[in-house]
Design a protein around this motif. Sequence first.
Motif, PDB file in Angstrom:
ATOM      1  N   CYS A  70     -24.958   0.078   8.360  1.00  0.00           N
ATOM      2  CA  CYS A  70     -24.734  -1.328   7.751  1.00  0.00           C
ATOM      3  C   CYS A  70     -23.276  -1.606   7.196  1.00  0.00           C
ATOM      4  CB  CYS A  70     -25.518  -1.494   6.364  1.00  0.00           C
ATOM      5  SG  CYS A  70     -25.444  -3.041   5.588  1.00  0.00           S
ATOM      6  N   VAL A  71     -22.697  -2.958   7.924  1.00  0.00           N
ATOM      7  CA  VAL A  71     -21.025  -3.130   7.481  1.00  0.00           C
ATOM      8  C   VAL A  71     -21.147  -4.164   6.530  1.00  0.00           C
ATOM      9  CG1 VAL A  71     -20.360  -2.103   9.762  1.00  0.00           C
ATOM     10  CG2 VAL A  71     -21.087  -4.606   9.459  1.00  0.00           C
ATOM     11  N   GLU A  72     -22.199  -4.579   6.147  1.00  0.00           N
ATOM     12  CA  GLU A  72     -22.209  -6.053   5.213  1.00  0.00           C
ATOM     13  C   GLU A  72     -23.557  -6.016   4.666  1.00  0.00           C
ATOM     14  OE1 GLU A  72     -19.774  -8.135   2.878  1.00  0.00           O
ATOM     15  OE2 GLU A  72     -18.672  -7.405   5.072  1.00  0.00           O
ATOM     16  N   THR A  73     -23.492  -6.251   3.304  1.00  0.00           N
ATOM     17  CA  THR A  73     -24.516  -6.473   2.477  1.00  0.00           C
ATOM     18  C   THR A  73     -24.546  -8.036   1.961  1.00  0.00           C
ATOM     19  OG1 THR A  73     -25.645  -4.276   2.288  1.00  0.00           O
ATOM     20  CG2 THR A  73     -26.650  -5.964   1.119  1.00  0.00           C
ATOM     21  N   PHE A  74     -25.450  -8.972   2.220  1.00  0.00           N
ATOM     22  CA  PHE A  74     -25.333 -10.107   1.486  1.00  0.00           C
ATOM     23  C   PHE A  74     -26.475 -10.453   0.339  1.00  0.00           C
ATOM     24  CE2 PHE A  74     -23.577 -10.716   5.837  1.00  0.00           C
ATOM     25  CZ  PHE A  74     -22.202 -10.956   5.283  1.00  0.00           C
ATOM     26  N   ARG A  75     -26.078 -10.855  -0.806  1.00  0.00           N
ATOM     27  CA  ARG A  75     -27.138 -10.833  -1.844  1.00  0.00           C
ATOM     28  C   ARG A  75     -27.044 -12.265  -2.352  1.00  0.00           C
ATOM     29  NH1 ARG A  75     -24.996  -5.510  -2.077  1.00  0.00           N
ATOM     30  NH2 ARG A  75     -26.503  -3.984  -2.188  1.00  0.00           N
ATOM     31  N   MET A  76     -27.498 -13.352  -1.757  1.00  0.00           N
ATOM     32  CA  MET A  76     -27.513 -14.552  -2.418  1.00  0.00           C
ATOM     33  C   MET A  76     -28.839 -15.118  -2.801  1.00  0.00           C
ATOM     34  SD  MET A  76     -26.179 -14.487   1.024  1.00  0.00           S
ATOM     35  CE  MET A  76     -26.508 -15.040   2.480  1.00  0.00           C
ATOM     36  N   HIS A  77     -29.827 -14.451  -1.997  1.00  0.00           N
ATOM     37  CA  HIS A  77     -31.407 -14.879  -2.454  1.00  0.00           C
ATOM     38  C   HIS A  77     -31.885 -14.163  -3.640  1.00  0.00           C
ATOM     39  CE1 HIS A  77     -32.221 -17.465   1.171  1.00  0.00           C
ATOM     40  NE2 HIS A  77     -31.220 -16.624   1.730  1.00  0.00           N
ATOM     41  N   GLU A  78     -32.602 -14.853  -4.399  1.00  0.00           N
ATOM     42  CA  GLU A  78     -33.377 -14.263  -5.568  1.00  0.00           C
ATOM     43  C   GLU A  78     -34.637 -13.514  -5.281  1.00  0.00           C
ATOM     44  OE1 GLU A  78     -33.586 -17.608  -8.116  1.00  0.00           O
ATOM     45  OE2 GLU A  78     -31.629 -17.686  -8.517  1.00  0.00           O
ATOM     46  N   GLN A  79     -35.239 -13.830  -4.121  1.00  0.00           N
ATOM     47  CA  GLN A  79     -36.429 -13.175  -3.582  1.00  0.00           C
ATOM     48  C   GLN A  79     -36.271 -12.984  -2.008  1.00  0.00           C
ATOM     49  OE1 GLN A  79     -38.924 -16.668  -5.092  1.00  0.00           O
ATOM     50  NE2 GLN A  79     -40.121 -15.124  -6.077  1.00  0.00           N
ATOM     51  N   GLY A  80     -37.644 -12.614  -1.488  1.00  0.00           N
ATOM     52  CA  GLY A  80     -37.422 -12.057  -0.050  1.00  0.00           C
ATOM     53  C   GLY A  80     -36.932 -13.082   0.876  1.00  0.00           C
ATOM     54  N   VAL A  81     -36.212 -12.445   1.831  1.00  0.00           N
ATOM     55  CA  VAL A  81     -35.619 -13.242   2.884  1.00  0.00           C
ATOM     56  C   VAL A  81     -36.544 -13.200   4.148  1.00  0.00           C
ATOM     57  CG1 VAL A  81     -33.695 -13.700   4.444  1.00  0.00           C
ATOM     58  CG2 VAL A  81     -33.172 -12.694   2.082  1.00  0.00           C
ATOM     59  N   TRP A  82     -37.084 -14.400   4.457  1.00  0.00           N
ATOM     60  CA  TRP A  82     -38.396 -14.198   5.511  1.00  0.00           C
ATOM     61  C   TRP A  82     -37.821 -14.701   7.076  1.00  0.00           C
ATOM     62  CZ3 TRP A  82     -42.641 -17.071   2.483  1.00  0.00           C
ATOM     63  CH2 TRP A  82     -43.341 -16.175   1.593  1.00  0.00           C
ATOM     64  N   CYS A  83     -36.626 -15.330   7.001  1.00  0.00           N
ATOM     65  CA  CYS A  83     -36.134 -15.958   8.240  1.00  0.00           C
ATOM     66  C   CYS A  83     -34.822 -16.018   8.423  1.00  0.00           C
ATOM     67  CB  CYS A  83     -36.862 -17.236   8.579  1.00  0.00           C
ATOM     68  SG  CYS A  83     -36.899 -18.289   7.428  1.00  0.00           S
ATOM     69  N   LEU A  84     -34.241 -15.730   9.570  1.00  0.00           N
ATOM     70  CA  LEU A  84     -32.590 -15.934   9.735  1.00  0.00           C
ATOM     71  C   LEU A  84     -32.342 -16.698  11.163  1.00  0.00           C
ATOM     72  CD1 LEU A  84     -32.038 -12.147   9.739  1.00  0.00           C
ATOM     73  CD2 LEU A  84     -31.498 -13.727   7.966  1.00  0.00           C
ATOM     74  N   ALA A  85     -31.278 -17.145  11.120  1.00  0.00           N
ATOM     75  CA  ALA A  85     -30.945 -17.980  12.384  1.00  0.00           C
ATOM     76  C   ALA A  85     -29.300 -18.010  12.525  1.00  0.00           C
ATOM     77  CB  ALA A  85     -31.183 -19.552  12.320  1.00  0.00           C
ATOM     78  N   VAL A  86     -28.726 -17.705  13.438  1.00  0.00           N
ATOM     79  CA  VAL A  86     -27.245 -17.541  13.827  1.00  0.00           C
ATOM     80  C   VAL A  86     -26.829 -18.717  14.989  1.00  0.00           C
ATOM     81  CG1 VAL A  86     -27.205 -15.257  13.086  1.00  0.00           C
ATOM     82  CG2 VAL A  86     -27.378 -15.802  15.432  1.00  0.00           C
ATOM     83  N   ASP A  87     -25.621 -19.024  14.868  1.00  0.00           N
ATOM     84  CA  ASP A  87     -25.184 -19.940  16.186  1.00  0.00           C
ATOM     85  C   ASP A  87     -24.678 -18.869  17.094  1.00  0.00           C
ATOM     86  OD1 ASP A  87     -22.909 -18.520  14.819  1.00  0.00           O
ATOM     87  OD2 ASP A  87     -21.626 -20.264  15.420  1.00  0.00           O
ATOM     88  N   ASP A  88     -24.370 -19.655  18.326  1.00  0.00           N
ATOM     89  CA  ASP A  88     -24.159 -18.782  19.459  1.00  0.00           C
ATOM     90  C   ASP A  88     -22.989 -17.777  19.383  1.00  0.00           C
ATOM     91  OD1 ASP A  88     -26.413 -19.960  20.888  1.00  0.00           O
ATOM     92  OD2 ASP A  88     -24.986 -21.667  21.814  1.00  0.00           O
ATOM     93  N   SER A  89     -22.098 -18.101  18.497  1.00  0.00           N
ATOM     94  CA  SER A  89     -20.996 -17.206  18.355  1.00  0.00           C
ATOM     95  C   SER A  89     -21.335 -15.976  17.363  1.00  0.00           C
ATOM     96  CB  SER A  89     -19.716 -17.966  17.923  1.00  0.00           C
ATOM     97  OG  SER A  89     -20.054 -18.289  16.751  1.00  0.00           O
TER      98      SER A  89
END
Length: 159
Positions: A70-89
């Motif tokens: 793991c190179v980075e951890t993001f902690r902005m959610h208060e509960q479970g993260v269920w879904c992700l989306a990323v742009d093409d880049s």
Amino acid sequence: DINQQGTVVVAGSTAKALRVWDTRTYQKQMKLKGHTDNVRSVLLNQDGTECVSGSSDGTVRLWSLGQQRCVETFRMHEQGVWCLAVDDSFRYLFTAGKDKRIFLTDMSEGGQEGVLLFTEEFPVLSLALDSTYNDQSIWVSTTDTSIKKWSACPREYNG
């Protein structure tokens, strides 16, 4: 998820880990540990060298498959993260889940937390980016079976 060439597959699990396979040999290449609860969502970049994962522990992790860590951890959610989306880049990361909040994170900024885009009325089940007609939008479905289309670009971002 599978990379664009179809050579790398990454899957999350209830064992709090990600497993990475080489589709050419059908061999497991590595097991990535770091989450403290179920891994609910995984996305690979196009060349299969990095991935992001969302977990019921409320964190999102950026992984380097070459470094097997793991190179980075993001902690902005208060509960479970269920879904992700990323742009093409693979620069802009959208995250959502049980806490009903949708965040946008510029992963190239290193260590910067996400910007809250909006809050839904119900937990978020899935996200889909829509770039048709040069209109950067994101479709969101929630546990009440509704869908909504939101702007995917806050003023803070020039993407």
